[in-house]
Structure formats: C-alpha cells, structure tokens
Motif scaffolding. Sequence first.
Motif: not given
Length: 70
Positions: A24-28
């Motif tokens: 999620w952090l990477l996608a964001y």
Amino acid sequence: MTQSRRSSLTESLVNIAVGSVISWLLAYYILPIWGIAQSAKSATQVTLIYTIASVIRSYVIRRMFNRWAV
C-alpha cells in the motif's frame, strides 16, 4: 514434519498482511510516477487485488511443497 493446512493458511495470511502494508505504501507513492492519480482509494484497490492473488498463490505453493515432502 509437515504443516497442517490451517497453519499453512495462517502463515500465508500473516506474511501477506505484512506485505500488504508495504504494498500500500509503495502503491501510494509510486502510482503517481506512472501518471495514475495519487489517492488512498486507488492505492487500496491495487493493494487489495494483489493481496488476494498473493494469498491464493502462497497457500497453493505451500500445500504443493508439503505434499511433495511426504
């Protein structure tokens, strides 16, 4: 000694939960690099799709290896 099916699933789910937070952090932070609007909703949707696929993949592979080990 092989794992039980429940233990295999539990291990996979814990592994995927940790991976989901990282995903999620990477996608964001990475989606905007490819021109996709940055939002918590889009990061969550991408992460959810990959998380479901990861749970299934991890569980099936673990069960295959346990079957072959016997």
